[in-house]
Write an enzyme that holds these catalytic residues in place. Structure first.
Site, mmCIF file in Angstrom:
data_model
loop_
_atom_site.group_PDB
_atom_site.id
_atom_site.type_symbol
_atom_site.label_atom_id
_atom_site.label_comp_id
_atom_site.label_asym_id
_atom_site.label_seq_id
_atom_site.Cartn_x
_atom_site.Cartn_y
_atom_site.Cartn_z
ATOM 1 C CD GLU A 290 -1.570 -1.972 -14.750
ATOM 2 O OE1 GLU A 290 -1.820 -2.922 -15.494
ATOM 3 O OE2 GLU A 290 -1.021 -2.094 -13.650
ATOM 4 C CG HIS A 319 6.954 -4.554 -44.766
ATOM 5 N ND1 HIS A 319 7.127 -4.272 -46.112
ATOM 6 C CD2 HIS A 319 8.187 -4.479 -44.213
ATOM 7 C CE1 HIS A 319 8.418 -4.079 -46.346
ATOM 8 N NE2 HIS A 319 9.081 -4.189 -45.214
ATOM 9 C CE LYS A 433 -5.181 -7.571 -9.999
ATOM 10 N NZ LYS A 433 -4.013 -7.539 -9.131
HETATM 11 O O1 PA5 Z 1 1.307 -3.170 -12.060
HETATM 12 C C1 PA5 Z 1 0.485 -3.742 -11.380
HETATM 13 O O2 PA5 Z 1 0.386 -3.519 -10.174
HETATM 14 C C2 PA5 Z 1 -0.431 -4.796 -11.958
HETATM 15 O O3 PA5 Z 1 -0.417 -4.861 -13.329
HETATM 16 C C3 PA5 Z 1 -0.051 -6.158 -11.405
HETATM 17 O O4 PA5 Z 1 1.272 -6.444 -11.730
HETATM 18 C C4 PA5 Z 1 -0.943 -7.277 -11.897
HETATM 19 O O5 PA5 Z 1 -2.294 -6.952 -11.740
HETATM 20 C C5 PA5 Z 1 -0.655 -8.569 -11.131
HETATM 21 O O6 PA5 Z 1 -0.825 -8.346 -9.770
HETATM 22 P P1 PA5 Z 1 -0.205 -9.279 -8.685
HETATM 23 O O7 PA5 Z 1 1.276 -9.269 -8.828
HETATM 24 O O8 PA5 Z 1 -0.658 -8.716 -7.390
HETATM 25 O O9 PA5 Z 1 -0.754 -10.657 -8.923
#
Ligand code: PA5
Length: 464
Positions: A290, A319, A433
Site C-alpha cells: 500500500e 513444498h 471505499k
Molecule cells: O493503511 C491504511 O491506511 C489502510 O489500509 C487502513 O488501515 C484501512 O483501510 C482501514 O482504515 P481505517 O483504520 O480508517 O478503518
C-alpha cells in the site's frame, strides 16, 4: 539483543552477473542520501508522526496498561473489529509473542482473555464467532483511523445491537473505540455512547499504527510488555537514523530493493522461517504494497511504481513455492526472517536404527532441522542466482519484535523516497471505499454513484 541483516546473497559475489555490484550501490549513494535526509528531516512531521511514538507515549502506555489490567480481570474474550492497518498489526504481534494455541489454553494458563480479530465482513465468520463467545463476557475494540470504513462500521453496528439486546444500558462498557481524536464518525459515536476511547495520533496512518494504541492496547490485554516493544523500536530507530549506508539496516535494504526493482525484481517475497512470524509477513505485505504501489510520483508524473509483496512460510512453503522461486523468472527478491534460538526445543528421538534414511534425523532438534532447511534453501536459491537476503533475530521477544516492526517501517519510508512517491497516501484503497459508499447509497456520494452507473456494463461476450 540486536537483529542483523545478511545481504550477501543479493550481491554479485554470491550470485554472479544476476547480483548487485558494489559499484551499483555506490552509484546510489546520492539518491540514498536524499532519501535519508527526506525521512530524517521530517521525523514527527506530516505523516511521519509514527517516528516519535517510542518517545512520546509514556502517559498513554500507562493508561493502556491500566485499562488492559481491568480487561484481563473482567472479561473472557477480547475482540478487535478492524481491517487493514487496524487489524494486521494486532494479529502479527499476537501470533509472534503468545502461545500458538493461546485461545485453547485454560484461563489460568492464558492469564488473559481469548483473542479474536474480525477483519472481514463475511457473515459466516462473524456468526461463527457469536457461536463461541458470550458477548456479556466480551470486550470489543473497534479500531478505525477514519472512523468511516464500511467493514468496521458494519461490524460495530452488529455488535452494538447485540450488546444492547443482551446488556441494555451496560452495553457501552463492552466497547472501546480506537480512532482519530476529532475526525470521523466513530469518535462521535464514542462520545454519544460514552465508550472508553483511545486516540490514533496525527501523522500515524493505518499501516504505520501498530505501535500506537491500535496495536498497544490489544498487546497489553494479552499480557505483552508494550514498553519493551517500544524499546525495541527505539533501538532500531537509532540504527536507522545514521547515514552509514552499509550499516543502516533500513537504508541499505531499501537501496538493495530499489536496485533490484531497477533490474526487474518486481516481487518481494517475505518468508519467515518460524510459525510465530507467519503473520508478520501479512503485516509487511500491506505496509510494502500500500505504501509503494503508486500510479504517480511526487510531481504527478505517471510512474506506476511498486514491488508486489507476497508471503511464504518456511519450511511449509518449501513444498509449495520454492520450486517457482528457484527455477522461475528472475522477478523476485526473497527476504528470509531467521530465528537463531527458538523458545522451545523438541528433540527428534533416536529410533529406527535399521533405517539409515530415517535415522539420520535422530538426535537433532526440530529448530536445528528448520534452520538447516533454511540454509539449504538459501544455497539452492544462490545456485540459481536468485536474489535473497536474511533478517536474523537472535530470538523472538518483545524487544526483537519491536526492532523488526520498526525496521520494516523505516525501510518502507526510505524506499518510498527512493521511488519518489507519496508513501503515506492510498488513493487506490480510497477509490474502492468511495465506490462502496456510493453503491450502498451513502449521502454525499451521489456523483460517484452516477459515475458508477455510467460505467460500461459487462458484456455477455466475455462470460463463460
Ligand atoms: O493503511 C491504511 O491506511 C489502510 O489500509 C487502513 O488501515 C484501512 O483501510 C482501514 O482504515 P481505517 O483504520 O480508517 O478503518
Amino acid at each position: 539483543m540486536e537483529i542483523r541483516i545478511d545481504y550477501n546473497n543479493m550481491m554479485q559475489a554470491a550470485l554472479g552477473e544476476k547480483g548487485i555490484s558494489d559499484v551499483e550501490i555506490e552509484a546510489y549513494a546520492k539518491r540514498a542520501k536524499a532519501a535519508f535526509d527526506a525521512v530524517i528531516n521530517n521525523r514527527g512531521k506530516g505523516m511521519q508522526g509514527w517516528m516519535e511514538l517510542m518517545y512520546n507515549q509514556s502517559d498513554i502506555v500507562r493508561e493502556i496498561n491500566e485499562c488492559a489490567l481491568n480487561i484481563r480481570e473482567n472479561f473472557d474474550n477480547f475482540v478487535v473489529l478492524g481491517i487493514g492497518g487496524s487489524a494486521l498489526g494486532p494479529i502479527a504481534v499476537f501470533q509472534a509473542l503468545k502461545h500458538p494455541y493461546f485461545n485453547e489454553l485454560t484461563a489460568s494458563k492464558r492469564n488473559a482473555p481469548r483473542f479474536y480479530v474480525l477483519d472481514n465482513v463475511d457473515p459466516e465468520r462473524m456468526n461463527a464467532l457469536f457461536d463461541i463467545i458470550d458477548v456479556k463476557r466480551t470486550m470489543f475494540n473497534v479500531i478505525s483511523k477514519s472512523g468511516a470504513t464500511s467493514e468496521t462500521m458494519s461490524q460495530y453496528l452488529i455488535v452494538d445491537n447485540l450488546l444492547r439486546e443482551k446488556l441494555g444500558k451496560e452495553a457501552h462498557r463492552h466497547i472501546i473505540a480506537t480512532t482519530d481524536k476529532s475526525k470521523g464518525n466513530l469518535i462521535k459515536l464514542a462520545h454519544t455512547n460514552e465508550y472508553k476511547t483511545f486516540y490514533i495520533p496525527d501523522g500515524v496512518g493505518g499501516r504505520f499504527s501498530e505501535i500506537c494504541p491500535v496495536g498497544l492496547l490489544p498487546a497489553a490485554v494479552l499480557g505483552i510488555d508494550i514498553a519493551k516493544l517500544l524499546e525495541g523500536c527505539a533501538k532500531m530507530d537509532k540504527r536507522c537514523s545514521s547515514f552509514d549506508l552499509r550499516h543502516n539496516p533500513a537504508l541499505i535494504t531499501a537501496v538493495l530493493q530499489s536496485i533490484a526493482m531497477d533490474k526487474g525484481r518486481n516481487i518481494s517475497v517475505m518468508m519467515p522461517y518460524a510459525d510465530s512470524l507467519k503473520y508478520i509477513a501479512d503485516w509487511y505485505c500491506q505496509l510494502w504494497g500500500e505504501s509503494l504501489g503508486k500510479a504517480v510520483d511526487k510531481n504527478n508524473n505517471v510512474v506506476n511504481r511498486g514491488q508486489t509483496p507476497t508471503k511464504s512460510l518456511g519450511v511449509t512453503d518449501q513444498h509449495s513455492q520454492i520450486q517457482l522461486y528457484t527455477e522461475g523468472p528472475f522477478d523476485k527478491v526473497i527476504t528470509f526472517i531467521e530465528v537463531e534460538r527458538f523458545r522451545s526445543k523438541l528433540e527428534i528421538p533416536v529410533r529406527c536404527e535399521d533405517f539409515p534414511d530415517v535415522n539420520f534425523l535422530c538426535g537433532h532438534d526440530m529448530g536445528e532441522l528448520l534452520n538447516t532447511e533454511l540454509k539449504a534453501t538459501k544455497y539452492s536459491l544462490c545456485k540459481a542466482q536468485k536474489m535473497n537476503y536474511s533478517i536474523i533475530l537472535p530470538e523472538v521477544n518483545e524487544n526483537t519484535l519491536g526492532q523488526l516492526l520498526y525496521l520494516f517501517m523505516m525501510q518502507t519510508a526510505y524506499c518510498g523516497e527512493l521511488l519518489e512517491i507519496d508513501t503515506y497516501n492510498q488513493p487506490g484503497v480510497e477509490e474502492g471505499k468511495n465506490a462502496t459508499y456510493a453503491l450502498f447509497g451513502r449521502k454525499g456520494y451521489e456523483t460517484k454513484r452516477e459515475e458508477l452507473s455510467n460505467a460500461k456494463a459487462p458484456s455477455k461476450e466475455y462470460t463463460a
